[in-house]
Write a protein that holds these residues in place. Structure first.
Motif, short mmCIF file in Angstrom:
data_model
loop_
_atom_site.label_atom_id
_atom_site.label_comp_id
_atom_site.label_asym_id
_atom_site.label_seq_id
_atom_site.Cartn_x
_atom_site.Cartn_y
_atom_site.Cartn_z
N THR B 159 -18.22 53.49 39.00
CA THR B 159 -17.70 54.83 38.71
C THR B 159 -18.58 55.54 37.69
OG1 THR B 159 -15.51 54.01 39.19
CG2 THR B 159 -15.63 56.11 38.04
N THR B 197 -12.10 46.49 43.35
CA THR B 197 -11.36 47.17 44.41
C THR B 197 -11.01 46.22 45.56
OG1 THR B 197 -12.21 49.32 43.81
CG2 THR B 197 -11.45 49.06 46.08
N GLY B 317 -3.94 55.18 39.46
CA GLY B 317 -5.22 54.99 40.13
C GLY B 317 -5.58 53.56 40.48
N MET B 322 -7.24 54.72 44.08
CA MET B 322 -8.26 55.75 43.85
C MET B 322 -8.80 56.27 45.17
SD MET B 322 -8.76 56.58 40.77
CE MET B 322 -10.36 57.38 40.79
N PHE B 354 -10.99 55.57 35.71
CA PHE B 354 -9.96 55.89 36.72
C PHE B 354 -8.88 56.78 36.13
CE2 PHE B 354 -10.51 51.94 39.71
CZ PHE B 354 -11.77 52.38 40.04
N THR B 357 -10.12 60.31 35.73
CA THR B 357 -10.16 61.00 37.02
C THR B 357 -8.75 61.44 37.44
OG1 THR B 357 -11.99 59.58 37.64
CG2 THR B 357 -10.92 60.79 39.41
N CYS B 358 -7.80 60.51 37.30
CA CYS B 358 -6.43 60.83 37.73
C CYS B 358 -5.85 61.97 36.88
CB CYS B 358 -5.53 59.60 37.62
SG CYS B 358 -5.88 58.39 38.89
#
Lengths: 578, 388
Positions: B159, B197, B317, B322, B354, B357-358
């Motif tokens: 990321t 992930t 997230g 995500m 994360f 971003t959220c």
């Protein structure tokens, strides 16, 4: 209130306590772990002890166990140790026989055994145990439906050999337990979780179906956790008896998994029915007039105040005869009965409170009403021969009488006196209570054990309630006679409240059931005489129900207010109904 | 009721043993505390207790896993683990059940390409490895990881390597390490995804593959210590690298540097701020205080949200979410941003790309009154280092 006490006191007579000889020997009926523990302990304390066991060996259910859960202790070594202790204790064992006949009372019981031997004992410990329930027809105990079905007792045997058939084993709990009147059998959860773990450790696929899991003994919760960790799969079936919830189909069992809310099928090679305990129906308990609770097990005097004693003095209850329990609890209760019994046996005589009923045989006509209401079998009809003229009489077996006074309330001829609670004394209290403004007073009859203590509790809790109550204490509500009620209303009492222990909680076995029956009749009688039903009431109040007592007294005060508002019936109306 | 509902589920001992081998679900006694505390359960999206029970049954009926209530909605925030009286690692159970779904190819659309991207490109963004160093724009010298022989590796993570917003955090951190004279190296093009992930999505095989590749590149670089930016890398490397390398989150390292006096912070005190605990830093690894100490060292006053530390609300997230459009009514991030704003703070600091971003993706974050920043950026400003 002071006047009530003074008036009663003026009529008091000095009472003499009775002494009864004590046969310093104990009879223990039943040779399971509870009976063995009781007999060993009593014999070791030096008392002549007789242990009667129906089977040819002592040990009871313990003989069939391999491992004791939750501790995992070896059952055989425990039995060997207990047997060794029993044999060296000096207790006399009567094996392979039963008590054929028994009567008597504290200090003096007479038993005849099936062998013809007789045993004299001052105390009796009842430890006849309980039976494993027979699995219902829904679960045929054989190989059927491509699976084999056994009881948990049979599985225990298989485990002791180390050979259990099948790869997949499913245990179903609460067979025959927790239905209708019958409660939890208590021993089985720990036991089956232990069995399941042992099976798992043998490499089986083990599933355990429970209704509720009650792992309450010390170490049982840990055992449950270990079993879960090691892979025993637990399933909860619906809250109905197992035989309704769990069905056997070819090669599997089917049920509704409560936690998933779906029907589930478990392919099964071996089905184990974990069976509950059901009471025996021992003749010896009947002969001794020991009550049974609604589930059929022998009933203790009080769950807290007399947990190992029967209602009658000198009789003690141990082990699963008194209610389902596990091995540890059975042994504890056996030892507890020994301690209680030894307290009696250690004396040459037993002293009784001088509350024992006295019958005036000059006026007694032997009608036998009193015999019928005595819960202790303490009244005995007999015949006297007075110069060729035979007449019936009743006498009191003082050792058996517990002094509740229920007989006195039922005697038409006033031949029975209950010391310290005589008719004259109680009537003097009634008169004193109502000497001043009687219409404003609520006369309360309260029993010594529950409702009087309940009134006390209201005070302890500092609950406010009207001050117009006047309480008369008797040992049991069964002592309350209609003559007291009549007298109260003749004196113009505003209201009369009879109180007692809740049905089933009576300290005199079930004497208060007579109060209930009598009250139904009295209520009708007094209603005909113009006493509105709300002015004459019956209320069961336990020793813990201070709030309920206070609430009732408030209600009675309202009754009085309403009654005063309406035109009171003239006092003559009551007298006229005589 | 569909036919599959009326037929009994046939128990599978094999799947049960499988579950027992990989998780501690066997001790679950179905009390439901997990469900009672799950933020998704509150929204009707997930029943954790039921999911565990379903797991016990081994999903014996075809089609079960994909429609398991909320199996793929779970953000693996581990709130359930906090209250579990039996100490079950519920997140582990979720991963296991997702893994089973992969084996039967019963997964939501869109996840398969994601795993292919991880497999082929070594990152979930489908970005070429050659662009892994683009974040370093404007860095040089020690801040560019030029310290040869350094045994500390700054593990940038996918990321922070590719996402423009997270790149800023990475640069701030690199400059801070240089300012504190901490020699470190970068793996550059050789950095591969930590596999978090795939791991969270239950693709255990791919996760093991990626973490062994990550381990290999770290070994080649001679690393004895790895500093991560994302708590997700922190978690996955800790799970995947065994004990060969020490894995720390940057907030722990900076905390050490500041309290040891090696990194000077001061200057203009930061405005009133609130701190959001990333699930994979807080609940999953118990790092609650290091980021707070760092923020306070800048002179900032932390206005705590009602749900903080063990009870911090997830940003939504984690657990592969995500890369999935949330089917929830009301995003967790929206609720969290509102909670942050209600503290009266003007800055929402956190320590996970994360989360950032959220939060930046929420409707309410755009109103401008609440700035969402990384803890590293707050520290950089206070240390007089560029945070751009």
């Amino acid at each position: 209130m002071v006047r009530m006490a003074v008036e009663k006191a003026s009529l008091l007579q000095p009472l003499e306590s009775y002494e009864q000889p004590m046969v310093q020997a104990a009879l223990v009926v039943g040779g399971g772990p509870a009976g063995m523990a009781a007999a060993t302990s009593l014999a070791r304390q030096g008392f002549e002890t007789h242990l009667v066991e129906r089977e040819r060996e002592v040990g009871g259910h313990l003989r069939h166990l391999d491992q004791i859960e939750p501790s995992g202790a070896d059952a055989k070594s425990l039995l060997t140790a207990m047997l060794g202790n029993l044999e060296t204790s000096g207790a006399k064992l009567h094996l392979g026989t039963e008590v054929a006949q028994i009567d008597g009372h504290v200090g003096n019981f007479h038993a005849r055994l099936g062998t013809g031997e007789t045993v004299e004992a001052g105390v009796v410990v009842l430890a006849m145990g309980a039976t494993m329930v027979r699995p219902p027809e829904d679960y045929p105990l054989r190989s059927a439906y491509d699976l084999e079905t056994v009881t948990n007792q049979r599985l225990e045997e298989m485990l002791s050999w180390g050979r259990v058939p099948g790869r997949t084993v499913t245990l179903v709990s609460c067979i025959g337990a927790r239905s209708d009147e019958r409660g939890c059998s208590r021993y089985c959860c720990s036991s089956m979780v232990g069995q399941a773990l042992r099976l798992r450790r043998m490499g089986k696929k083990v599933r355990l179906l429970y209704r509720d899991l009650r792992a309450y003994a010390r170490g049982a919760e840990e055992l449950y956790r270990t079993a879960a960790e090691e892979g025993v799969a637990f399933f909860r079936y619906p809250d109905v008896p197992a035989e309704k919830a769990v069905r056997v189909v070819p090669g599997a069992v089917r049920f509704h998994d409560v936690l998933l809310d779906r029907d589930v099928e478990l392919p099964t090679d071996l089905l184990v029915l974990v069976c509950g305990l059901v009471p025996e129906d021992p003749a010896v308990a009947k002969m001794l007039k020991v009550s049974r609770s609604s589930d059929g097990f022998l009933l203790e005097r009080h769950p807290k105040l007399g947990p190992v004693e029967a209602g009658s003095a000198g009789i003690f209850l141990a082990g699963t005869a008194q209610g389902p329990k596990d091995l540890g609890e059975s042994i504890q209760q056996g030892l507890a009965t020994a301690a209680k019994a030894a307290a009696l046996l250690s004396r040459d005589t037993i002293e009784k409170e001088p509350l024992c009923a006295v019958i005036d045989e000059t006026t007694c006509n032997g009608c036998g009403r009193c015999v019928r209401v005595c819960s202790f079998g303490a009244l005995e009809p007999y015949t006297v021969d007075e110069g060729g003229k035979k007449s019936k009489k009743v006498r009191v077996i003082t050792a058996a009488c517990m002094g509740c006074g229920t007989c006195a309330a039922d005697c038409f001829r006033d031949s029975i006196t209950t010391p310290f609670f005589t008719d004259e004394q109680i009537e003097a209290q009634v008169d004193a209570a109502l000497s001043d403004d009687p219409a404003s007073k609520v006369l309360v009859f309260a029993c010594n054990w529950c409702s009087y203590a309940g009134a006390d509790q209201a005070g302890i809790e500092k609950i406010q309630y009207p001050s117009n109550g006047r309480i008369i204490r008797t040992m049991c509500s069964g002592r309350v006679s209609d003559r007291f009620i009549k007298r109260a209303f003749e004196k113009g009492a505003g209201a009369v409240l009879v109180t007692g222990c809740h049905p089933g909680d009576c300290h005199y076995i079930n004497a208060n059931s007579w109060t209930g029956k009598r009250f139904e009749i009295w209520r009708k009688t007094f209603e005909r005489r113009g006493i509105a039903p709300e002015r004459f009431q019956l209320e069961w109040i336990s020793a813990a129900e201070g709030k309920e007592f206070a609430a009732k007294m408030k209600e009675m005060a309202t009754v009085l207010r309403d009654h005063a508002a309406a035109a009171p019936p003239p006092a003559e109306a009551v007298s006229a109904g005589k | 009721m569909p036919e599959s509902e009326s037929r009994p589920i046939v128990w599978s001992d094999e799947l049960w043993d499988d579950l027992l081998r990989e998780t501690d679900a066997g001790v679950c006694y179905q009390c439901g505390t997990c469900t009672a505390t799950c933020p998704l359960a509150e929204r009707g999206a997930l029943n954790v207790r039921q999911l565990i029970r379903l797991g016990a049954f081994g999903s014996g009926v075809p089609g079960r896993a994909v429609d398991s209530p909320g199996l793929w909605s779970c953000t693996t925030c581990a709130q359930c683990n906090v209250g579990c009286p039996r100490g079950v690692d519920v997140v582990e159970v979720v991963r296991h059940l997702r893994g089973r779904a992969w084996k039967r190819n019963e997964v939501p659309a869109g996840l398969r390409p994601l795993l292919w991207a991880e497999f082929q490109d070594g990152n979930p963004y489908r970005m070429p490895p050659s662009q892994r160093t683009q974040w370093m724009r404007g860095l040089s010298g020690p801040a560019a990881g030029s310290s040869d022989g350094a045994s500390t590796v700054l593990y940038v993570g996918c990321t922070a390597s590719y996402d423009p917003r997270a790149q800023r955090t990475a640069r701030a951190l690199a400059r801070l390490l240089a300012a504190a004279d901490v020699p470190f190296r970068l793996l550059g093009e050789n950095e591969v995804c930590c596999g978090e992930t795939p791991r969270a999505l239950g693709a255990q095989g791919l996760f093991r593959d990626l973490s062994s590749r990550a381990a290999e590149s770290l070994r080649t670089a001679g690393a004895t210590r790895v500093v991560t930016i994302s708590p997700h890398c922190f978690d996955a490397l800790r799970a995947g690298l065994s004990n060969e390398v020490e894995v720390v989150h940057y907030s722990q390292l900076l905390d050490e540097l500041v309290s040891g006096g090696k990194l000077k912070v001061g200057g203009t005190p930061a405005p009133n701020l609130t701190y959001h605990d990333p699930c994979y830093l807080g609940r999953q690894h118990g790092v609650y205080e290091a980021p707070r100490r760092l923020l306070e060292s800048t002179g900032a006053k932390i206005l705590e949200m009602p749900r903080n530390r063990r009870w911090a609300l997830c940003c939504g997230g984690g657990g592969g979410n995500m890369w999935r459009e949330s089917d929830l009514e009301g995003r967790l991030a929206d609720e969290r941003v509102t909670e942050a704003r209600d503290t009266g703070a003007s800055v929402l600091a956190t320590a996970c790309p994360f989360c950032i971003t959220c939060f930046n993706g929420t409707e309410s974050a755009g109103t401008g009154r609440l700035e969402v920043v990384d803890v590293a950026e707050v520290v950089a400003r206070a240390a007089g280092v560029s945070s751009a």
